[in-house]
Write a protein that holds these residues in place. Structure first.
Motif, PDB file in Angstrom:
ATOM      1  N   ASP A 212       0.815  -1.224   0.000  1.00 51.80           N
ATOM      2  CA  ASP A 212       0.000   0.000   0.000  1.00 51.80           C
ATOM      3  C   ASP A 212       0.846   1.270   0.000  1.00 51.80           C
ATOM      4  O   ASP A 212       0.483   2.276   0.630  1.00 51.80           O
ATOM      5  CB  ASP A 212      -0.949   0.026   1.209  1.00 51.80           C
ATOM      6  N   VAL A 213       1.970   1.256  -0.701  1.00 50.20           N
ATOM      7  CA  VAL A 213       2.839   2.430  -0.780  1.00 50.20           C
ATOM      8  C   VAL A 213       2.471   3.253  -2.011  1.00 50.20           C
ATOM      9  O   VAL A 213       2.346   2.733  -3.112  1.00 50.20           O
ATOM     10  CB  VAL A 213       4.322   2.014  -0.828  1.00 50.20           C
ATOM     11  N   ASP A 214       2.290   4.564  -1.814  1.00 46.35           N
ATOM     12  CA  ASP A 214       1.896   5.466  -2.902  1.00 46.35           C
ATOM     13  C   ASP A 214       3.088   6.128  -3.580  1.00 46.35           C
ATOM     14  O   ASP A 214       3.070   6.367  -4.783  1.00 46.35           O
ATOM     15  CB  ASP A 214       0.982   6.573  -2.358  1.00 46.35           C
ATOM     16  N   ARG A 215       4.097   6.469  -2.794  1.00 43.83           N
ATOM     17  CA  ARG A 215       5.288   7.130  -3.323  1.00 43.83           C
ATOM     18  C   ARG A 215       6.511   6.263  -3.037  1.00 43.83           C
ATOM     19  O   ARG A 215       6.694   5.816  -1.895  1.00 43.83           O
ATOM     20  CB  ARG A 215       5.494   8.503  -2.670  1.00 43.83           C
ATOM     21  N   ILE A 216       7.340   6.046  -4.046  1.00 43.19           N
ATOM     22  CA  ILE A 216       8.542   5.226  -3.909  1.00 43.19           C
ATOM     23  C   ILE A 216       9.733   6.080  -4.304  1.00 43.19           C
ATOM     24  O   ILE A 216       9.831   6.516  -5.464  1.00 43.19           O
ATOM     25  CB  ILE A 216       8.460   3.979  -4.811  1.00 43.19           C
ATOM     26  N   TYR A 217      10.623   6.339  -3.353  1.00 42.02           N
ATOM     27  CA  TYR A 217      11.792   7.175  -3.612  1.00 42.02           C
ATOM     28  C   TYR A 217      13.068   6.355  -3.447  1.00 42.02           C
ATOM     29  O   TYR A 217      13.153   5.520  -2.538  1.00 42.02           O
ATOM     30  CB  TYR A 217      11.844   8.351  -2.640  1.00 42.02           C
ATOM     31  N   ILE A 218      14.031   6.599  -4.306  1.00 42.73           N
ATOM     32  CA  ILE A 218      15.342   5.976  -4.151  1.00 42.73           C
ATOM     33  C   ILE A 218      16.134   6.805  -3.150  1.00 42.73           C
ATOM     34  O   ILE A 218      16.345   8.009  -3.335  1.00 42.73           O
ATOM     35  CB  ILE A 218      16.064   5.881  -5.503  1.00 42.73           C
ATOM     36  N   GLY A 219      16.566   6.170  -2.072  1.00 37.26           N
ATOM     37  CA  GLY A 219      17.253   6.896  -1.008  1.00 37.26           C
ATOM     38  C   GLY A 219      18.649   7.344  -1.399  1.00 37.26           C
ATOM     39  O   GLY A 219      19.087   8.435  -1.036  1.00 37.26           O
ATOM     40  N   ASP A 220      19.370   6.494  -2.131  1.00 37.69           N
ATOM     41  CA  ASP A 220      20.684   6.875  -2.637  1.00 37.69           C
ATOM     42  C   ASP A 220      20.509   7.813  -3.826  1.00 37.69           C
ATOM     43  O   ASP A 220      19.425   7.907  -4.409  1.00 37.69           O
ATOM     44  CB  ASP A 220      21.465   5.622  -3.042  1.00 37.69           C
ATOM     45  N   SER A 221      21.597   8.474  -4.216  1.00 38.24           N
ATOM     46  CA  SER A 221      21.478   9.496  -5.257  1.00 38.24           C
ATOM     47  C   SER A 221      21.754   8.977  -6.663  1.00 38.24           C
ATOM     48  O   SER A 221      21.793   9.771  -7.602  1.00 38.24           O
ATOM     49  CB  SER A 221      22.416  10.666  -4.944  1.00 38.24           C
ATOM     50  N   ALA A 222      21.930   7.655  -6.819  1.00 33.08           N
ATOM     51  CA  ALA A 222      22.242   7.137  -8.153  1.00 33.08           C
ATOM     52  C   ALA A 222      21.764   5.704  -8.303  1.00 33.08           C
ATOM     53  O   ALA A 222      21.641   4.951  -7.325  1.00 33.08           O
ATOM     54  CB  ALA A 222      23.754   7.203  -8.406  1.00 33.08           C
ATOM     55  N   ILE A 223      21.485   5.331  -9.543  1.00 32.35           N
ATOM     56  CA  ILE A 223      21.286   3.932  -9.921  1.00 32.35           C
ATOM     57  C   ILE A 223      22.096   3.685 -11.187  1.00 32.35           C
ATOM     58  O   ILE A 223      22.469   4.616 -11.912  1.00 32.35           O
ATOM     59  CB  ILE A 223      19.796   3.569 -10.138  1.00 32.35           C
ATOM     60  N   ALA A 224      22.375   2.419 -11.463  1.00 36.37           N
ATOM     61  CA  ALA A 224      23.202   2.055 -12.613  1.00 36.37           C
ATOM     62  C   ALA A 224      22.480   2.350 -13.925  1.00 36.37           C
ATOM     63  O   ALA A 224      21.247   2.418 -13.972  1.00 36.37           O
ATOM     64  CB  ALA A 224      23.569   0.575 -12.531  1.00 36.37           C
ATOM     65  N   THR A 225      23.243   2.498 -14.990  1.00 33.29           N
ATOM     66  CA  THR A 225      22.676   2.813 -16.303  1.00 33.29           C
ATOM     67  C   THR A 225      21.664   1.760 -16.743  1.00 33.29           C
ATOM     68  O   THR A 225      20.580   2.105 -17.249  1.00 33.29           O
ATOM     69  CB  THR A 225      23.802   2.925 -17.352  1.00 33.29           C
ATOM     70  N   THR A 226      21.981   0.486 -16.544  1.00 36.95           N
ATOM     71  CA  THR A 226      21.043  -0.561 -16.948  1.00 36.95           C
ATOM     72  C   THR A 226      19.769  -0.519 -16.111  1.00 36.95           C
ATOM     73  O   THR A 226      18.685  -0.836 -16.609  1.00 36.95           O
ATOM     74  CB  THR A 226      21.689  -1.958 -16.825  1.00 36.95           C
TER      75      THR A 226
END
Length: 351
Positions: A212-226
């Motif tokens: 039941d989560v409405d907003r999903i945020y990435i806590g770290d400031s980066a994700i890989a290109t793929t």
């Protein structure tokens, strides 16, 4: 809604701008930042927040700022008196940390969106907010992230807490970890749920639908290109990219396939497999079909020759079925989201 994090300890550099634009192109709509970290220099925080706020405004992104009474004191600011300072910097929501009273939160909610601490809020505080005439249309419940390994939330507790928050009409937000340039000083990712700490971020994001989560945020400031490509393809183009290792696969394997409308228990059936095949498929590598195997029915299967499948659960060897590849370990969880008619693309990570 998807969001990402950008931090204010230094001015935005070229690499930060590239990362920011990648998130925008991948369909992210919100940004989280904080002025609460004691190691950050107060002299540069507001200048960097101004730059970040302008970028968010230019790209029509919501900007949420994590604040506490101690952080405000370091900046010689006070809420609600100095609320206009943040509004002028294009902050659209304040996430309230320690030291700000319920009465002050109620007053702030009458002027802008406010995120409460989802993990710690209790019924008595909700009652007090009502008594203080808080504007509940401007209140949301945001969970923390947990940098230290083994300290992330338990799934059952998280699910029950979110159920209670929903009964109280809150939108719920949670963090997932990135998979590149993990945030110092612990470098173990910034998830809300412990089980998500080392998962493929797309798997973790889709998993939030179970809670039941409405907003999903990435806590770290980066994700890989793929990983960016997986997010962009899923949330913008509605194609689920699954990374695989292939061998003896047909030339049309890079085609965009679709799960059949009738969903099988044991396998994902790619409905274009047989129509695309126009050659005789000899028996080859007809071994154990472990979870995540990619299989192709051979000539011994008769009219099923050319059937392409992704194996959900381990199955025994079958001499009519060739094993032609394997889903990457971190992407096996994506099979859960191969729903009826889902567009699917297999990306060979060794090609």
């Amino acid at each position: 809604m998807l969001g990402f994090s950008a931090y204010l300890h230094s001015s935005l550099k070229k690499d930060d701008l590239v990362m920011f634009n990648k998130f925008v192109q991948a369909g992210f709509k919100g940004v989280f930042t904080s002025i609460n970290l004691p190691e950050d220099d107060p002299k540069v925080l507001l200048a960097n927040l101004k730059s970040l706020g302008q970028m968010c405004a230019d790209n029509k992104l919501e900007l949420t700022l994590d604040v506490s009474s101690s952080a405000l004191k370091r900046l010689n600011l006070e809420l609600p008196h100095d609320l206009n300072v943040f509004q002028e910097l294009h902050v659209t929501m304040l996430r309230i940390d320690d030291g700000i009273s319920i009465q002050e939160i109620a007053q702030l909610s009458q002027e802008m969106k406010i995120a409460l601490n989802a993990s710690t809020i209790v019924q008595s505080e909700i009652d007090e907010l009502k008594a203080d005439k808080a504007d509940f249309t401007n209140l949301e419940a945001w969970h923390n992230y947990y940098p230290r390994e083994n300290t992330g939330l338990d799934r059952d507790w998280f699910k029950e807490k979110n159920r209670w928050l929903k009964l109280n009409n809150f939108k719920v937000m949670a963090f997932i970890a990135g998979d590149e340039n993990l945030r110092a000083p612990v470098y173990k990712g910034l998830p809300t749920l412990e089980e998500n700490r080392y998962e493929n971020p797309l798997v973790a994001a889709l998993n939030m639908g179970d809670f039941d989560v409405d907003r999903i945020y990435i806590g770290d400031s980066a994700i890989a290109t793929t990983t960016f490509e997986q997010f962009r393809n899923y949330f913008v183009d509605h194609v689920l990219q699954i990374r695989v290792q292939l061998h003896n696969a047909p030339s049309y394997i890079s085609h965009i396939f679709h799960q059949r409308a009738d969903v099988s228990r044991d396998v994902v059936r790619l409905k274009e497999g047989r129509p695309l095949n126009h050659s005789r498929i000899e028996p080859n590598n007809s071994g154990l079909r472990r979870q995540g195997s990619i299989t192709l029915d051979n000539v011994l299967s008769g009219r099923y020759q050319g059937e392409l499948q992704l194996v959900k659960y381990q199955l025994p060897a079958d001499n009519t079925v060739n094993v032609i590849g394997q889903i990457a370990d971190k992407d096996i969880g994506l099979m859960k989201y191969c729903v009826a008619n889902q567009a699917i693309q297999l990306i060979d990570i060794e090609s």
